[in-house]
Design a protein around this motif. Structure first.
Motif, short mmCIF file in Angstrom:
data_model
loop_
_atom_site.label_atom_id
_atom_site.label_comp_id
_atom_site.label_asym_id
_atom_site.label_seq_id
_atom_site.Cartn_x
_atom_site.Cartn_y
_atom_site.Cartn_z
N GLU A 150 0.84 -1.20 0.00
CA GLU A 150 0.00 0.00 0.00
C GLU A 150 0.87 1.25 0.00
O GLU A 150 0.64 2.20 -0.76
N ALA A 154 1.54 4.25 -3.05
CA ALA A 154 1.41 5.68 -2.75
C ALA A 154 2.72 6.42 -3.00
O ALA A 154 2.72 7.55 -3.51
N SER A 205 -4.75 2.70 -4.94
CA SER A 205 -4.40 1.80 -3.85
C SER A 205 -3.64 0.61 -4.42
O SER A 205 -3.55 0.43 -5.65
N ASP A 208 -6.05 -1.40 -6.41
CA ASP A 208 -6.27 -0.82 -7.74
C ASP A 208 -5.13 -1.21 -8.67
O ASP A 208 -5.36 -1.61 -9.82
N GLU A 278 -0.95 14.11 -0.75
CA GLU A 278 -1.01 13.11 -1.80
C GLU A 278 -0.31 13.61 -3.06
O GLU A 278 -0.12 14.82 -3.25
#
Length: 378
Positions: A150, A154, A205, A208, A278
């Motif tokens: 994860e 990111a 994610s 995804d 982000e």
């Protein structure tokens, strides 16, 4: 296509040292002509006999070999392991009557070598046919430990802006089987012919990411989930971010520079995530253009700043990347080393520029050949 064993970093703790490791791919050639050889399996066997602990792996075609470091925490350790791996590879090649060279593509004329033995390699060859028939592309891959997949996904979203600059500074494949391609990194052009290449999409994610990879597998365009050619990806096997952007490094110093910046960029991305920031989205057409521009020019021309977006000198974008990563480099006490290595690279030029200069004086093969350290290895 293999990965060194790199330990995961503590969960989102950018104040901790992130472990890293490097995979280096090399070409095995005839020492007189530079023609690609099918002797890669013999070289790998020789390395294993010299040191069973040395990580070595076959690649798609038999002219390619790979050596990987172990888990490293500091640049000094990484540098030592890279030099030792090159020593063993070069000695094993010499014992087979062959030579080892560092170039992203085979620079001198010759027929492509056969596909390496193995069911997976056979499936790859059957799936991609002519695309892989002469795909003797060699890179320098960096793994940086992260807590989990994860986090890896990111982090990779934050790396998009900098991947073209990492490519530009590593460009080392201007020739392909004797022809000057006009590009700094012909390896990247060859790689772009595969589905699942270039800068990855922005993934929401890990799930995804995995769904989209699995969709490509189901559609028959990837052999399996480990086949993606994105320039950065979560490792299929380890809790690492795997950066696959760089051409094979001519010198150990250039491999160290790529690794140090890669780790610092991952560390900086972890800081951004910890602060709740982000990654900004990048336009897919611009990312493709930025990768192409870096492959075309290396550091000797323009690049594309994906943050603005705008056209800018490639060297200016590299300096911007180092400034962005400087706090992380200071924390690991790597900033002075990176500045010194980068200054040398900017002064002497990329591997692509140096290859062309060596070819002009009729010394391309000696300029690329790796010799055991006691014979003056780089």
């Amino acid at each position: 296509m293999n990965t060194p064993a790199v330990e995961a970093a503590p969960a989102r703790a950018p104040d901790q040292v992130l472990t890293f490791g490097v995979e280096e791919e090399f070409l095995v050639v005839d020492p007189r002509t530079g023609e690609p050889s099918d002797g890669g399996p013999g070289v790998l066997a020789g390395v294993s006999a010299l040191d069973p602990q040395q990580g070595v792996h076959p690649e798609l075609l038999t002219a390619q070999t790979e050596a990987s470091t172990g888990v490293c925490g500091a640049l000094t350790q990484l540098r030592g392991e890279l030099r030792a791996g090159r020593d063993r590879m070069a000695l094993a090649a010499r014992d087979e009557g062959l030579a080892l060279i560092t170039s992203g593509t085979p620079p001198l004329p010759g027929a492509p070598s056969p596909v390496s033995p193995g069911a997976r390699f056979a499936r790859i060859a059957e799936t991609y046919r002519a695309v892989v028939a002469d795909y003797q592309a060699c890179g320098c891959h960096v793994h940086v430990g992260v807590p989990d997949r994860e986090t890896a996904v990111a982090v990779i979203n934050h790396l998009h802006r900098w991947l073209p600059s990492l490519l530009a500074m590593s460009a080392n494949s201007p020739f392909h089987l004797g022809d000057d391609t006009g590009y700094a990194s012909w390896r990247m052009v060859q790689q772009s012919r595969f589905p699942g290449s270039g800068i990855p999409p922005h993934f929401a994610s890990a799930a995804d990411h995995d769904r989209q990879v699995e969709r490509l597998v189901d559609c028959g365009v990837l052999v399996d989930g480990a086949m993606s050619f994105w320039l950065a990806r979560p490792s299929p096997h380890l809790p690492t971010v795997e950066l696959r952007v760089a051409d094979a490094a001519t010198t150990v110093g250039e491999a160290v520079l790529q690794a140090a910046l890669s780790r610092a960029l991952v560390r900086t991305a972890l800081r951004e995530l910890s602060a709740g920031r982000e990654a900004p989205r990048t336009d897919e057409r611009l990312t493709q253009a930025a990768v192409w521009t870096a492959a075309r020019h290396g550091l000797d021309g323009p690049g594309i700043d994906l943050a603005e977006p705008r056209r800018a000198p490639a060297a200016e974008l590299v300096h911007a990347m180092v400034r962005w990563a400087s706090p992380a480099l200071e924390e690991t006490r790597d900033l002075a080393v990176v500045r010194k290595l980068l200054a040398g690279l900017l002064h002497c030029g990329t591997g692509a520029r140096r290859q062309r200069a060596a070819a002009a004086r009729g010394a391309l093969l000696p300029a690329l050949q790796i010799r055991p350290r006691w014979e003056g290895t780089r």
